[in-house]
Design a protein around this motif. Structure first.
Motif, mmCIF file in Angstrom:
data_model
loop_
_atom_site.group_PDB
_atom_site.id
_atom_site.type_symbol
_atom_site.label_atom_id
_atom_site.label_comp_id
_atom_site.label_asym_id
_atom_site.label_seq_id
_atom_site.Cartn_x
_atom_site.Cartn_y
_atom_site.Cartn_z
ATOM 1 N N VAL A 1 0.313 -34.380 11.070
ATOM 2 C CA VAL A 1 1.107 -35.575 10.825
ATOM 3 C C VAL A 1 1.502 -35.607 9.349
ATOM 4 C CG1 VAL A 1 -0.974 -36.960 10.386
ATOM 5 C CG2 VAL A 1 1.159 -38.096 11.027
ATOM 6 N N ASP A 2 2.698 -36.094 9.075
ATOM 7 C CA ASP A 2 3.157 -36.235 7.692
ATOM 8 C C ASP A 2 2.697 -37.582 7.133
ATOM 9 O OD1 ASP A 2 4.444 -33.779 7.668
ATOM 10 O OD2 ASP A 2 6.293 -34.605 8.496
ATOM 11 N N LEU A 3 1.900 -37.545 6.071
ATOM 12 C CA LEU A 3 1.399 -38.758 5.440
ATOM 13 C C LEU A 3 1.724 -38.744 3.944
ATOM 14 C CD1 LEU A 3 -2.177 -39.006 7.035
ATOM 15 C CD2 LEU A 3 -0.116 -40.239 7.737
ATOM 16 N N VAL A 4 1.703 -39.921 3.348
ATOM 17 C CA VAL A 4 1.919 -40.042 1.907
ATOM 18 C C VAL A 4 0.666 -40.650 1.284
ATOM 19 C CG1 VAL A 4 3.326 -41.017 0.068
ATOM 20 C CG2 VAL A 4 4.409 -40.358 2.229
ATOM 21 N N VAL B 1 -0.255 -45.831 6.555
ATOM 22 C CA VAL B 1 -1.466 -46.369 7.194
ATOM 23 C C VAL B 1 -1.265 -46.516 8.702
ATOM 24 C CG1 VAL B 1 -2.954 -48.399 7.384
ATOM 25 C CG2 VAL B 1 -2.334 -47.515 5.126
ATOM 26 N N LYS B 2 -0.108 -47.027 9.098
ATOM 27 C CA LYS B 2 0.172 -47.226 10.526
ATOM 28 C C LYS B 2 0.200 -45.885 11.259
ATOM 29 C CE LYS B 2 3.427 -49.479 13.674
ATOM 30 N NZ LYS B 2 4.686 -50.265 13.768
ATOM 31 N N LYS B 3 0.811 -44.872 10.652
ATOM 32 C CA LYS B 3 0.867 -43.549 11.272
ATOM 33 C C LYS B 3 -0.536 -42.975 11.427
ATOM 34 C CE LYS B 3 4.039 -40.692 9.838
ATOM 35 N NZ LYS B 3 4.897 -39.904 8.917
ATOM 36 N N TRP B 4 -1.377 -43.153 10.390
ATOM 37 C CA TRP B 4 -2.728 -42.628 10.453
ATOM 38 C C TRP B 4 -3.543 -43.338 11.532
ATOM 39 C CZ3 TRP B 4 -6.143 -39.159 10.230
ATOM 40 C CH2 TRP B 4 -7.500 -39.471 10.221
ATOM 41 N N LYS B 5 -3.412 -44.662 11.613
ATOM 42 C CA LYS B 5 -4.161 -45.406 12.637
ATOM 43 C C LYS B 5 -3.793 -44.924 14.034
ATOM 44 C CE LYS B 5 -5.096 -49.728 10.136
ATOM 45 N NZ LYS B 5 -4.847 -51.187 10.062
ATOM 46 N N PRO C 1 3.315 -36.856 -0.976
ATOM 47 C CA PRO C 1 3.648 -36.605 0.426
ATOM 48 C C PRO C 1 3.091 -35.261 0.873
ATOM 49 C CG PRO C 1 5.564 -36.223 -0.978
ATOM 50 C CD PRO C 1 4.482 -36.739 -1.874
ATOM 51 N N LYS C 2 2.397 -35.249 2.003
ATOM 52 C CA LYS C 2 1.787 -34.017 2.485
ATOM 53 C C LYS C 2 1.756 -33.981 4.007
ATOM 54 C CE LYS C 2 0.786 -31.807 -1.238
ATOM 55 N NZ LYS C 2 1.361 -30.464 -1.494
ATOM 56 N N THR C 3 1.762 -32.764 4.550
ATOM 57 C CA THR C 3 1.495 -32.575 5.974
ATOM 58 C C THR C 3 -0.010 -32.426 6.145
ATOM 59 O OG1 THR C 3 3.607 -31.472 6.356
ATOM 60 C CG2 THR C 3 1.877 -31.109 7.988
ATOM 61 N N VAL C 4 -0.590 -33.247 7.012
ATOM 62 C CA VAL C 4 -2.039 -33.295 7.207
ATOM 63 C C VAL C 4 -2.394 -32.684 8.560
ATOM 64 C CG1 VAL C 4 -4.006 -34.847 7.495
ATOM 65 C CG2 VAL C 4 -2.275 -35.350 5.772
ATOM 66 N N TYR C 5 -3.368 -31.774 8.566
ATOM 67 C CA TYR C 5 -3.836 -31.163 9.803
ATOM 68 C C TYR C 5 -5.150 -31.823 10.204
ATOM 69 C CZ TYR C 5 -0.268 -27.843 8.542
ATOM 70 O OH TYR C 5 0.934 -27.284 8.198
#
Length: 324
Positions: A135-138, A115-119, A148-152
């Motif tokens: 960004v790599d998010l879970v 969540v912090k990475k996405w924000k 776990p995935k890499t998000v574009y």
């Protein structure tokens, strides 16, 4: 029974049920415990990964040409971080109904650590009129399993509705075994005409045929892919310089990129620049000269020619057609 054992057994039961129903996207978060149960968890994670790759190849790939990347999840996020659109496969992957995703915060689909990475990424998006990054998010499924995935991430302007953020999750298939198994076949197909080639030429050709990509090589090539996406507007260095930045050599970069993504570095760069340009042509009122600069084209004529060759219409024609 200790609480942590019960929790992990519960996760295993959920994952097994998902796998039996044909869903292989979920993973169980590893713990700090070093016991037989942790070995089972690791084994099932690896098994799910293998099954997923097999199904991707059987379901989407024909016998003559392999598709290495498959769009798994797509979302459109509004200015407030709420989900406006989600594709069907994303609902299946997350084991959630569409109505439980639409009009809810995108961050609700993520684990606490992501969540912090996405924000942070979403805040960066808000500072620019157009923004592309990865960004790599879970993600977390309804059953509590992790994905776990890499998000574009691509931000664009939609007329009369403000800014929107397009989120794409691509499944990168595990292609290393196929790469390596094909090497011996390629070597056997090399036909050398003894009198027409020197021993030095034959040796060089044989060495070239024996190229193997290690896991580290593949990680560097994937990093090259992500760097290109994040810097579409910048002048692109020579392949030799780019390879040095990645810690590899030009040949491995060219060979590996073609094997992993089915295209050349240069062609991928141009296609992604044009994809970004198309979104701005369709969904913004920016001048075409500005779009050309923001997508890395050196001049407006160069941009217009490339755009028409790719989409069959000039930027102005495409915008008029979209606004009708």
């Amino acid at each position: 029974m200790e609480e942590h054992i019960e929790q992990r057994l519960s996760s295993l039961r959920v994952m097994l049920l998902k796998m039996l129903s044909g869903s292989y996207y979920q993973r169980i978060k590893r713990s700090e415990h070093n016991d037989i149960l942790e070995s089972f968890i690791l084994g099932f994670n690896v098994l799910a990964e293998e099954f997923q790759d097999v199904l991707i190849h059987q379901g989407y790939v024909n016998r003559n040409a392999a598709i290495l990347d498959v769009v798994q999840m797509s979302f459109i996020i509004d200015e407030h971080g709420m989900v406006e659109m989600v594709n069907k496969l994303a609902c299946k992957t997350l084991s959630r109904r569409k109505r439980n995703i639409i009009d809810r915060p995108f961050e609700a689909l993520l684990t606490e650590g992501s969540v912090k990475k996405w924000k942070n990424v979403f805040q960066q998006c808000a500072k620019r009129r157009a923004y592309d990054t990865s960004v790599d998010l879970v993600f977390k499924s309804k059953g509590g399993l992790e994905i776990p995935k890499t998000v574009y991430v691509s931000r664009y302007y939609k007329n009369a509705q403000g800014y929107r953020t397009l989120i794409t999750v691509i499944h990168h298939t595990n292609y290393q075994k196929k790469l390596q198994s094909g090497i011996s076949g390629k070597i056997n197909k090399v036909k050398l005409k003894g009198n027409k080639r020197s021993l030095k030429d034959r040796t060089a050709l044989l060495k070239k045929s024996k190229v193997r990509l290690s896991l580290e090589d593949i990680q560097k090539i994937k990093r090259a892919h992500d760097m290109i996406l994040a810097n579409l507007e910048d002048d692109f260095p020579s392949l030799k310089e780019f390879a040095l930045q990645l810690g590899t050599n030009e040949f491995k970069l060219k060979y590996g990129f073609k094997e992993l993504y089915g295209t050349t570095v240069h062609k991928f760069l141009i296609e992604e620049r044009l994809r970004k340009a198309l979104m701005m042509v369709l969904y913004s009122d920016r001048l075409f000269k500005s779009i050309a600069e923001m997508t890395g084209f050196k001049s407006l004529p160069h941009f217009s020619r490339a755009f028409k060759n790719a989409y069959g219409h000039s930027p102005s024609e495409m915008r008029k057609m979209n606004n009708v």
